[in-house]
Design a protein around this motif. Structure first.
Motif: not given
Length: 212
Positions: A35, A39-40, A44-45, A92, A95-96
């Motif tokens: 990760y 992205d945080l 998320i990508t 995290w 975001r997930v």
């Protein structure tokens, strides 16, 4: 001393768990080191990150802060490291959860993995270590045996440069009332009177040796 030792052990264990967590599965078998750190903050990508630019970076920073806190016995540094680990782990998870529509925990390898548990456990251990540690104490000031008490200044009396009013007192100096002299060491006040000779006082009888 004992509290600092126990707290240091807990802090090092928590930092180790936090640094090791990105190399474990975080979600659906994907490791935390995959990760990207950006992205945080942006979402998320599926792009895989390098190890240096992954979520490992803030955890490594927290480990360095923990090491400094153990060396300097600083509870604040250890607590800051724990908050850093927990903060990035929770970020995290948020975001997930937004990307997946929710978080799940399963026993078949999907959903949250043991890497997240290691990160959360490491952050909790760091906070616990900061509570256990007693921190640094101010050194105690010790006085030599027979020395003066703290806050008191002593000097000989009377001072060497002290001169009583009217001039110095000594064998060749006039008597000063209230000051010690060689003849009167207690400094008792004295009075002196001038008595004229008998032959200058008409009302005074001469001594027997001078009577007619």
């Amino acid at each position: 001393m004992v509290r600092n030792v126990i707290g240091s052990v807990l802090a090092l264990a928590g930092a180790t768990a936090a640094v090791w967590s990105p190399f474990r599965a975080w979600y659906d078998g994907r490791h935390g080191s995959e990760y990207r750190i950006q992205d945080l903050f942006g979402g998320i990508t599926d792009v895989k990150a390098d190890v240096i630019g992954s979520i490992l970076l803030p955890f490594a920073f927290a480990a360095v802060i923990t090491l400094a806190g153990v060396i300097f016995r600083s509870r604040l540094l250890v607590a800051f490291a724990g908050l850093t680990v927990l903060g990035f782990t929770v970020l995290w998870m948020v975001r997930v959860g937004q990307a997946e529509g929710g978080l799940t925990i399963t026993g078949d390898g999907t959903g949250l993995g043991d890497g997240v548990a290691n990160a959360l456990g490491g952050g909790v251990l760091l906070l616990l270590a900061s509570l256990v540690m007693s921190g640094r104490r101010a050194p105690r000031r010790t006085l030599p045996l027979g020395g003066p008490e703290p806050g008191r200044h002593t000097e000989p009396w009377p001072p060497a440069d002290h001169t009583p009013p009217g001039g110095p007192v000594g064998p060749d100096s006039p008597t000063q009332p209230g000051h010690p002299t060689p003849d009167d060491p207690y400094g008792a006040p004295t009075r002196t009177m001038d008595v004229p000779p008998w032959d200058q006082d008409p009302g005074q009888q001469p001594p027997p040796s001078h009577r007619a």
